[in-house]
Design a protein around this motif. Structure first.
Motif, PDB file in Angstrom:
ATOM      1  N   PRO A 261       0.831  -1.204   0.000  1.00 43.57           N
ATOM      2  CA  PRO A 261       0.000   0.000   0.000  1.00 43.57           C
ATOM      3  C   PRO A 261       0.864   1.253   0.000  1.00 43.57           C
ATOM      4  CG  PRO A 261      -0.023  -1.022   2.172  1.00 43.57           C
ATOM      5  CD  PRO A 261       0.771  -1.922   1.269  1.00 43.57           C
ATOM      6  N   ILE A 262       0.328   2.318  -0.562  1.00 45.49           N
ATOM      7  CA  ILE A 262       0.971   3.630  -0.518  1.00 45.49           C
ATOM      8  C   ILE A 262       0.171   4.471   0.451  1.00 45.49           C
ATOM      9  CG2 ILE A 262       1.589   5.697  -1.829  1.00 45.49           C
ATOM     10  CD1 ILE A 262       1.659   3.860  -4.346  1.00 45.49           C
ATOM     11  N   ARG A 263       0.835   4.932   1.501  1.00 56.39           N
ATOM     12  CA  ARG A 263       0.171   5.707   2.549  1.00 56.39           C
ATOM     13  C   ARG A 263       0.696   7.141   2.552  1.00 56.39           C
ATOM     14  NH1 ARG A 263      -2.391   1.944   5.831  1.00 56.39           N
ATOM     15  NH2 ARG A 263      -1.520  -0.154   5.664  1.00 56.39           N
ATOM     16  N   VAL A 264      -0.229   8.061   2.712  1.00 59.54           N
ATOM     17  CA  VAL A 264       0.105   9.473   2.881  1.00 59.54           C
ATOM     18  C   VAL A 264      -0.678   9.958   4.095  1.00 59.54           C
ATOM     19  CG1 VAL A 264      -0.027  11.782   1.880  1.00 59.54           C
ATOM     20  CG2 VAL A 264       0.544   9.832   0.418  1.00 59.54           C
ATOM     21  N   GLY A 265       0.040  10.449   5.080  1.00 62.99           N
ATOM     22  CA  GLY A 265      -0.615  10.891   6.300  1.00 62.99           C
ATOM     23  C   GLY A 265      -1.394   9.780   6.984  1.00 62.99           C
ATOM     24  N   GLY A 266      -0.924   8.549   6.855  1.00 61.69           N
ATOM     25  CA  GLY A 266      -1.570   7.413   7.497  1.00 61.69           C
ATOM     26  C   GLY A 266      -2.708   6.797   6.697  1.00 61.69           C
TER      27      GLY A 266
ATOM     28  N   THR B 258       8.427  -0.927  -2.295  1.00 56.56           N
ATOM     29  CA  THR B 258       8.393  -0.056  -1.114  1.00 56.56           C
ATOM     30  C   THR B 258       9.541   0.952  -1.142  1.00 56.56           C
ATOM     31  OG1 THR B 258       9.545  -1.738   0.217  1.00 56.56           O
ATOM     32  CG2 THR B 258       7.140  -1.677   0.364  1.00 56.56           C
ATOM     33  N   ASP B 259      10.701   0.537  -1.646  1.00 58.84           N
ATOM     34  CA  ASP B 259      11.825   1.471  -1.765  1.00 58.84           C
ATOM     35  C   ASP B 259      11.510   2.583  -2.763  1.00 58.84           C
ATOM     36  OD1 ASP B 259      13.248  -0.029   0.082  1.00 58.84           O
ATOM     37  OD2 ASP B 259      14.709  -0.803  -1.364  1.00 58.84           O
ATOM     38  N   ALA B 260      10.856   2.227  -3.866  1.00 56.13           N
ATOM     39  CA  ALA B 260      10.490   3.236  -4.862  1.00 56.13           C
ATOM     40  C   ALA B 260       9.505   4.242  -4.275  1.00 56.13           C
ATOM     41  CB  ALA B 260       9.895   2.563  -6.097  1.00 56.13           C
TER      42      ALA B 260
ATOM     43  N   VAL C 168      10.095   8.271  -3.852  1.00 50.97           N
ATOM     44  CA  VAL C 168       9.215   9.265  -4.480  1.00 50.97           C
ATOM     45  C   VAL C 168       8.575  10.177  -3.437  1.00 50.97           C
ATOM     46  CG1 VAL C 168       7.070   9.558  -5.782  1.00 50.97           C
ATOM     47  CG2 VAL C 168       8.780   7.895  -6.543  1.00 50.97           C
ATOM     48  N   LEU C 169       8.123   9.594  -2.324  1.00 51.96           N
ATOM     49  CA  LEU C 169       7.453  10.393  -1.291  1.00 51.96           C
ATOM     50  C   LEU C 169       8.418  11.093  -0.353  1.00 51.96           C
ATOM     51  CD1 LEU C 169       4.421   8.097  -0.353  1.00 51.96           C
ATOM     52  CD2 LEU C 169       4.481  10.058  -1.911  1.00 51.96           C
ATOM     53  N   GLY C 170       9.697  10.712  -0.436  1.00 53.59           N
ATOM     54  CA  GLY C 170      10.698  11.368   0.403  1.00 53.59           C
ATOM     55  C   GLY C 170      10.615  11.020   1.862  1.00 53.59           C
ATOM     56  N   LYS C 171      10.186   9.793   2.162  1.00 57.43           N
ATOM     57  CA  LYS C 171      10.071   9.378   3.575  1.00 57.43           C
ATOM     58  C   LYS C 171      11.233   8.522   3.957  1.00 57.43           C
ATOM     59  CE  LYS C 171       5.093   9.457   3.699  1.00 57.43           C
ATOM     60  NZ  LYS C 171       3.884   8.737   3.998  1.00 57.43           N
TER      61      LYS C 171
END
Length: 107
Positions: free
Chosen positions: A71-76, A98-100, A104-107
């Motif tokens: 899953p791709i999570r943003v702000g939970g 998950t690494d990609a 991309v999201l800079g986390k």
């Protein structure tokens, strides 16, 4: 040689990419893994671990219960998912995805 698919939270394909020499099955595998992860809001490797207790999951149309979807999570919140197919193992696919996303999201 692999393929990757990104879907939105509803499992609708937003982007697909395949390396030139990837097998023809890799696009479908990456899409199925992304769809499954978005639907379940979970890693497909985690879903696969629970398959013995809930074997009906493998019968859901569009589900591919193999490691390689995340899953791709943003702000939970789950906003989509990524699926990768074609690496020597599903866990390598999963790490690649998950690494990609992290990059991309800079986390």
């Amino acid at each position: 040689m692999c393929a990757a698919t990104v879907v939105d939270r509803s499992g609708v394909v937003l982007a697909m990419a395949r390396s030139e020499n990837a097998g023809p099955h890799t696009l479908g595998a990456s899409q199925g893994k992304a769809f499954t992860s978005a639907s379940a809001r979970n890693l497909t490797s985690t879903i696969a671990k629970g398959l013995e207790a809930n074997p009906g999951l493998a019968d859901i149309p569009g589900y591919l219960v193999l490691a390689g979807g995340a899953p791709i999570r943003v702000g939970g919140a789950v906003v989509g998912a990524v699926g990768v197919g074609g690496a020597p193992s599903g866990l390598i696919d999963e790490t690649c995805g998950t690494d990609a996303v992290t990059t991309v999201l800079g986390k």
